[in-house]
Every structure is written in C-alpha cells, then in structure tokens.
Design an enzyme around this catalytic site. Structure first.
Site, PDB file in Angstrom:
ATOM      1  N   ARG A   1       0.273  -1.230  -0.080  1.00  0.00           N
ATOM      2  CA  ARG A   1       0.096  -0.126   0.080  1.00  0.00           C
ATOM      3  C   ARG A   1       1.132   0.759   0.313  1.00  0.00           C
ATOM      4  O   ARG A   1       0.347   2.532   0.687  1.00  0.00           O
ATOM      5  CB  ARG A   1      -0.881   0.322   0.871  1.00  0.00           C
ATOM      6  CG  ARG A   1      -2.268  -0.700   1.061  1.00  0.00           C
ATOM      7  CD  ARG A   1      -3.245  -1.003   0.351  1.00  0.00           C
ATOM      8  NE  ARG A   1      -3.899  -2.440  -0.204  1.00  0.00           N
ATOM      9  CZ  ARG A   1      -3.799  -3.547  -0.904  1.00  0.00           C
ATOM     10  NH1 ARG A   1      -2.163  -3.075  -1.230  1.00  0.00           N
ATOM     11  NH2 ARG A   1      -4.032  -4.365  -0.982  1.00  0.00           N
TER      12      ARG A   1
ATOM     13  N   SER B   1     -11.383  -0.324   2.634  1.00  0.00           N
ATOM     14  CA  SER B   1     -10.216  -0.635   3.532  1.00  0.00           C
ATOM     15  C   SER B   1      -9.917   0.785   4.601  1.00  0.00           C
ATOM     16  O   SER B   1      -9.476   1.581   3.658  1.00  0.00           O
ATOM     17  CB  SER B   1      -9.393  -1.651   3.751  1.00  0.00           C
ATOM     18  OG  SER B   1      -9.170  -3.047   3.007  1.00  0.00           O
TER      19      SER B   1
ATOM     20  N   GLU C   1      -5.448   3.712   5.786  1.00  0.00           N
ATOM     21  CA  GLU C   1      -5.264   3.011   4.656  1.00  0.00           C
ATOM     22  C   GLU C   1      -5.944   4.420   3.884  1.00  0.00           C
ATOM     23  O   GLU C   1      -5.052   4.467   2.692  1.00  0.00           O
ATOM     24  CB  GLU C   1      -5.012   1.798   4.717  1.00  0.00           C
ATOM     25  CG  GLU C   1      -5.555   1.900   2.705  1.00  0.00           C
ATOM     26  CD  GLU C   1      -5.615  -0.123   2.709  1.00  0.00           C
ATOM     27  OE1 GLU C   1      -6.114  -0.305   1.114  1.00  0.00           O
ATOM     28  OE2 GLU C   1      -5.157  -1.402   3.012  1.00  0.00           O
TER      29      GLU C   1
END
Length: 298
Positions: free
Chosen positions: A167, A215, A285
């Site tokens: 990520r 998420s 995130e």
C-alpha cells in the site's frame, strides 16, 4: 479565493462542487479543474504555479475522506483524464481510467495479470499512488513504467524507481500520476473470464455494499486489521451515521447521514480499542483531506 478565470480557458472548471468522496460525506470543493488530456493537465498546473496558486490533486476519491468544512484551495481532478492504448501485450492507461474498465479491456484482448484487481474501485492513478491490491496481487507487480508530472514536465519512470511496497509508492512524493503502462501476458480468455468472475464473487461475499472508503486500516504485519477490530468486539459499532460493518470489520459504512467527523471519531475509537486490547497500533490506509490545502496521512 483568487479569480481563476484563466483556468477555464484551459480545461473544464467547476465552482462550489459537492464532495465526491465515496463515503458520501464532506463539504463542497471551492474550485475543481477537470483536465481531459495530459496537455491540459500540464497547462493547468503550469499556469497555477506561475500565478502562485496552491492546488491539490484528487482522483476518484475512493479512499479519501473530505473535511466537513469543504476545501477552499484549487483541486485538480484527474477523474476525466482518460485514454487506453494497447501496446502489444501491454496496456497504457491515463490516470482517470477506472480499474473495472481496465480489467474489461484486458479480458477482451486475452491479457492476463490483473484478474485479482478487477473489482477494486477507483482509478488507475489512485491505484498507482497507493499500490492497490487484492487476493495477493498488487498493481506494482505489473507496472512497466509510469508517466508523472514533475516540476512542470512529464517524465517517464520505470517501476523500480517508484519504490512499490505494501500500500505504498513514492508517486505522490514525486509528482502527479499522468499515465501508467501495465506489463501483461497473453492468456486464455475463458480462463481470464472465469478467474475475474471468481474474484468478483469472493469480494462480494466478504466485503459489504454501501458507501465506504474500502479498507480503513493497513494490515498489521501479516494479520488483517479487520481481525483485530472484530476481536475487539466492534463489529456493528456506530458513532453518528458511521458504522463498522457487520460483514467486514475493516470497513466503515455510511449508514445514513454520516459526516466525515463521524467517520474519524469511529475510526479513531477502533484504533484506540485495538491498541488497548492487543497492543497493536493500526495505521490508516485511507487519507483525509482537511479544509486546508494539503492531504493528511492519518
């Protein structure tokens, strides 16, 4: 805000634009420029730089929360920066192309390598910035090169220069994503279709429908954040109009008229409870766009 009439001579401009965060919250954006080509993007940013006007860049806003107070600075939106080109077994895509459309094109041309990414929301530009992934596959795995707008010039960088990790990429630190070339391989069309359908079904069974940012937190080591939030007994927990999903604890849903502060308060509460109960410090995130002119990593 300074008179920005000059922008409308370069690209489409919207004033007092409602938030387009996929969570369905946030105040209006004072001025949004929508370049449709790399040339328009280059011209728009160049003249803003020359005029000394600060600006930020947003894509599809599928993992960005916008302040309830809105944004007073100029926003460059790449959501209309679209174009797809087949280069042998590779696909070249401008930043505003949606992941679903890209996967469809790959399937139509019997190109394999991104089946697991087929149901990821958002655009390829945002996916490049955060190195989006699913089912053990990350976008960075198939990037050949990317074109970035850096200091008034469009530069082509190889994948190894973008520092892909879980990520993460350094795209945003370098400049603005303009386009990306994906390195795919020829495959069996029937198999590709079957795999894409399978991944879409699996995602539908494990992830909730409704307004969300996907998420909320990154994995903690090799363990999903949702595992810890679930074990903390927070599934279904609600603050204002924001609710932790009963299906997937790492999703916060807009259950009605949620505002961005509801989301932030709920996410922060979940993070505190996980730390208190398990000693695990979850990292966000998603990103938060405050009323000021820069995106905050929270």
């Amino acid at each position: 805000m300074k008179d920005l009439y000059f922008l409308s001579n370069i690209c489409e401009v919207g004033l007092d634009v409602p938030s387009f965060s996929t969570f369905g919250s946030g105040g209006n954006l004072a001025c949004v420029a929508y370049p449709k080509t790399a040339e328009e993007l280059l011209k728009a940013t160049s003249i803003l730089d020359a005029e000394g006007v600060e600006y930020i860049t947003l894509g599809a806003c599928s993992n960005t929360l916008i302040s309830d107070d809105g944004v007073d600075s100029v926003v460059i939106s790449t959501r209309r920066l679209k174009g797809k080109t087949l280069e042998g077994d590779n696909l070249y895509l401008l930043a505003g192309e949606r992941m679903s459309s890209i996967c469809k094109l790959a399937c139509e041309n019997s190109l394999s390598g991104i089946e697991g990414l087929c149901s990821i929301p958002g655009s390829i530009g945002g996916g490049l910035v955060m190195n989006c992934g699913a089912f053990g596959r990350e976008l960075g795995d198939v990037v050949e090169y990317a074109d970035l707008l850096i200091d008034g010039k469009i530069e082509r960088l190889k994948a190894e220069d973008l520092d892909f990790a879980y990520r993460h990429s350094k795209v945003k630190d370098l400049g603005i994503a303009v386009g990306v070339c994906l390195r795919l391989v020829e495959g069996d069309k029937r198999r590709i279709i079957k795999d894409m359908k399978g991944y879409a079904i699996a995602r539908g069974k494990s992830q909730p429908k409704g307004k969300s940012l996907g998420s909320v937190f990154k994995k903690a080591g090799e363990t999903s954040a949702g595992y810890y939030i679930d074990k903390a007994g927070l599934k279904g927990y609600k603050i204002g109009g924001a609710q932790i999903s009963d299906m997937h604890a790492n999703f916060i849903l807009n259950s009605g008229e949620a505002n961005s502060m509801d989301f932030l308060r709920l996410a922060d509460y979940a993070r505190q409870e996980v730390d208190k109960q398990f000693g695990v410090k979850l990292k966000y995130e998603i990103e938060y766009l405050p009323a000021m002119s820069s995106i905050e990593h929270i």
